[in-house]
Each structure stands twice: as C-alpha cells, then as structure tokens.
Enzyme design. Structure first.
Site, PDB file in Angstrom:
ATOM      1  N   PRO A   2     -10.741  -6.534   1.208  1.00  0.00           N
ATOM      2  CA  PRO A   2      -9.945  -7.237   2.213  1.00  0.00           C
ATOM      3  C   PRO A   2      -8.743  -6.405   2.638  1.00  0.00           C
ATOM      4  O   PRO A   2      -8.125  -5.715   1.820  1.00  0.00           O
ATOM      5  CB  PRO A   2      -9.519  -8.512   1.476  1.00  0.00           C
ATOM      6  CG  PRO A   2     -10.567  -8.718   0.448  1.00  0.00           C
ATOM      7  CD  PRO A   2     -10.950  -7.338  -0.002  1.00  0.00           C
ATOM      8  N   GLU A   3      -8.413  -6.488   3.922  1.00  0.00           N
ATOM      9  CA  GLU A   3      -7.281  -5.730   4.442  1.00  0.00           C
ATOM     10  C   GLU A   3      -6.077  -6.645   4.607  1.00  0.00           C
ATOM     11  O   GLU A   3      -6.132  -7.828   4.264  1.00  0.00           O
ATOM     12  CB  GLU A   3      -7.687  -5.045   5.749  1.00  0.00           C
ATOM     13  CG  GLU A   3      -8.885  -4.132   5.526  1.00  0.00           C
ATOM     14  CD  GLU A   3      -9.223  -3.232   6.706  1.00  0.00           C
ATOM     15  OE1 GLU A   3      -8.329  -2.913   7.511  1.00  0.00           O
ATOM     16  OE2 GLU A   3     -10.397  -2.824   6.812  1.00  0.00           O
ATOM     17  N   LYS A  51      -1.930  -4.909   0.647  1.00  0.00           N
ATOM     18  CA  LYS A  51      -3.114  -5.598   0.126  1.00  0.00           C
ATOM     19  C   LYS A  51      -2.843  -6.305  -1.201  1.00  0.00           C
ATOM     20  O   LYS A  51      -3.756  -6.807  -1.839  1.00  0.00           O
ATOM     21  CB  LYS A  51      -4.257  -4.589  -0.050  1.00  0.00           C
ATOM     22  CG  LYS A  51      -4.675  -3.896   1.240  1.00  0.00           C
ATOM     23  CD  LYS A  51      -5.811  -2.917   0.991  1.00  0.00           C
ATOM     24  CE  LYS A  51      -6.181  -2.164   2.247  1.00  0.00           C
ATOM     25  NZ  LYS A  51      -7.316  -1.227   2.035  1.00  0.00           N
ATOM     26  N   ARG A 245     -15.236   6.787   1.715  1.00  0.00           N
ATOM     27  CA  ARG A 245     -15.336   5.495   2.403  1.00  0.00           C
ATOM     28  C   ARG A 245     -16.104   5.681   3.699  1.00  0.00           C
ATOM     29  O   ARG A 245     -16.066   6.745   4.322  1.00  0.00           O
ATOM     30  CB  ARG A 245     -13.932   4.951   2.714  1.00  0.00           C
ATOM     31  CG  ARG A 245     -13.036   4.806   1.501  1.00  0.00           C
ATOM     32  CD  ARG A 245     -13.452   3.665   0.602  1.00  0.00           C
ATOM     33  NE  ARG A 245     -13.278   2.388   1.260  1.00  0.00           N
ATOM     34  CZ  ARG A 245     -12.132   1.727   1.334  1.00  0.00           C
ATOM     35  NH1 ARG A 245     -11.026   2.263   0.811  1.00  0.00           N
ATOM     36  NH2 ARG A 245     -12.062   0.554   1.920  1.00  0.00           N
TER      37      ARG A 245
END
Length: 257
Positions: A2-3, A51, A245
């Site tokens: 989640p950002e 975050k 990523r």
C-alpha cells in the site's frame, strides 16, 4: 505494498473509530511488546507518516505499524467477532464501541512517542503530510544524480509515501522514462508535484485520473494500448539487488533519451 494514499485512508478510519476512546483491551502479538499493558489508556490519535502508521496512546506511547505487502486493519463493533483468522492478528485494540484488528501487519512495535524519530526519522518529506516540502524532495533526489529516477522515487529517504503505482503514473504524466538518470530529468520539480497531486487526489477518491475504469494510465497495464498514443505499454523488473520492483511505461510517450 500500500502507498501513502491507502495508508492515509486506513489511519483516518482507525482515528475515527479509536481516537478519544479508552482501551479496554490491547494486544500486540509480537515478542518485544507482548507484555505491554495499555488497557485503561486513551487513544489520542492515529496518523500516517509516509507508509507508516502511528497510533499515539495516553502516557507517551506510540504503536508503530507498517502494512508491508499484505497487512490490513479491520474495524468492527466491540461485541462482534474479532475479524480474520486468529493467527493472522498481530495487533488488537478494543474500546467500548469498536475493535480494530491488524492482520498480517509487516511491523508492530511499541515506542515512546518522544522517540518516534528513531523509527521514522530517516524518512523524507511526506507527500501527504503537513511537513511536505517539494523543494527538499527535489534536493534529496539530486543527492544521487546518476541514479535512475525510477529507483530514486521509491527511496523513502527522498520522499515518503510513493510506491510503484504512483511512480509509474507520475513519470507517465511527465513523459519521463523510469531509467532516466535523476540529473537528466528536465523538470524534476514537475515530477514531484505530479506525484503529490495524484496521491492527494487518490487519498479521497481512490481514482486520481480518468484514463480508464480504474484510473490508471500505465500501472499494471503491460501489453495494453497506451491511452494517449496507443503504443503497447511495457513492463520490466529492475532496481538494486533484492529490491527489484516492477516498472511500467509507454515506449513512445516516455522514450529513454
């Protein structure tokens, strides 16, 4: 993972349910904090920092949590069954009206509130926080001008809250290839401002743009036509060893110059 927008929404829900309430039960199911006794203390606030999530408790304590890849908080009534499988609950906070269960949390620790800097002090300015400073974010990015902009944007020491979604979307809007060295990005301030704008919009609406049904232009759309030029969106995995990523971009709209 989640950002910042998702974390901010999660904190807002926790704050609404818990802030100003006295804990009737509190369990932190990690070895270092398993014996902590927080029952009888009031929850002061729940706030995001990039975050990270900070649940501040009366008496100078902070529960520091991070969702990591698949963590989540579920909130139900105090008399309802605790949500989720018991073995997945790593934090449980109960008041007279609500219970909040933190499932599969990647990090749970209890720290003194006046020592929060020891666990979040390394973070750059928060894209969604009161400390947001776009000029500092740009200066942080420029500390390594030879590093690719794609890698630099994900480094939370530069600016906090951005991840692969808003890296992809911000660079697409600015027509910058993810592998462009930071020092060669023509409008670095524009990239930072776009990232902040998209995250801020998504914090409220969940859909920051209107290119397609889910509001994404390039993220998770490998092989599909670019909404702008109809070229096929590309995807690759890259980054420092063990920190690779996925990255998405349009080869026509975002050429590597």
């Amino acid at each position: 993972m989640p950002e910042g927008d998702s974390v901010a929404r999660s904190c807002a829900k926790l704050h609404t349910a818990l802030a100003g309430q006295v804990l009737t039960r509190a369990e932190l199911r990690v070895p270092a904090a398993a014996t902590a006794d927080l029952a009888g203390r009031s929850v002061l606030e729940v706030v995001p920092r990039g975050k990270h999530q900070l649940t501040r408790i009366e008496g100078g304590w902070t529960i520091h949590t991070h969702l990591r890849m698949d963590g989540t908080w579920r909130i139900v009534g105090a008399d309802d069954r605790t949500p989720g499988p018991a073995h997945q609950v790593r934090a449980l906070l109960v008041t007279e009206t609500h219970q909040a269960a933190g499932l599969r949390l990647g990090l749970v620790e209890l720290v003194r509130t006046d020592h929060e800097h020891e666990v979040i002090g390394h973070l750059g300015p928060d894209l969604l926080g009161p400390d947001w400073d776009e000029e500092m974010a740009v200066a942080n990015l420029l500390r390594e001008p030879g590093r690719t902009i794609g890698e630099a944007l994900l480094d939370q020491r530069n600016l906090a809250g951005i991840g692969t979604i808003y890296r992809a979307e911000s660079l697409f809007h600015q027509r910058v290839n993810p592998r462009t060295p930071v020092g060669q990005v023509g409008d670095l301030l524009g990239v930072v401002r776009t990232a902040q704008r998209l995250l801020e919009a998504s914090k409220v609406t969940r859909v920051p743009t209107a290119s397609n049904r889910d509001g994404r232009w390039v993220y998770n759309r490998a092989g599909k036509p670019c909404p702008r030029c109809r070229s096929r969106i590309q995807c690759e995995e890259y980054g420092p060893l063990t920190q690779e990523r996925l990255s998405w971009w349009c080869p026509r709209c975002q050429p590597l110059v």
